[in-house]
Design an enzyme around this catalytic site. Sequence first.
Site: not given
Length: 233
Positions: A115, A138
Amino acid sequence: MSENEANRENQQEQAAESAYETGSITVQKNGHFIHCLTIIGQIEGHYILPSQNKTTKYEHVIPQLVAIEESKEIDGLLIILNTVGGDVEAGLAIAELLSTMCTPTASLVLGGGHSIGVPLAVSCKRSFIVPSATMTVHPVRMNGTVLGVPQTLSYFEKMQDRIVNFVESNSKISSDDFRKLMLKTGELIMDVGTVLDGEGAVECGLIDELGGLSDALDFLNKTIVEGQECSTQ
């Protein structure tokens, strides 16, 4: 006990206390002082996380980076990452500081750099990753109640653009390729995105090279010896 021995013992005690309290330590190699800072668990931002969570607090890290940059004793900085991500703005703030430091910097991804850990990994002058580590790319996500209005979607898009632009500016991957990794379907069961292992992260240009602790330290020592002039990425 002589005065020198007492001073040496005192310095060792201070180093041990610093390592315990802040997850950082300064070591000497080949006559150069290299500071090691760990970013682990979840990056804590504006809200305090539950006590059972392993966290890295941005209000602790940012003053350390300023002190390292201003220090005449510290020659290089090694960032060791094993993080699941966390607060986007806090993580990006730390990454921006790292990318603009004159002090030679290197990052090493161990375990995971997921992340917002991705911008942190690419923010240093040279990034390394061990073969067994993984990185999850993501889109921006938010916990809690989200208002389904155009302004919310615009806010998400702008924040995502900040991350994409930073990663593109500090690595070898293009913004288009990075967005494809962010929006890939079929790889994560309940989400869109991509999980990269060490070799995959290097192949796509996200991380500079496969390597471990000795490789990162060798890079820092070589950079220090060459006396490269300050140049922000």
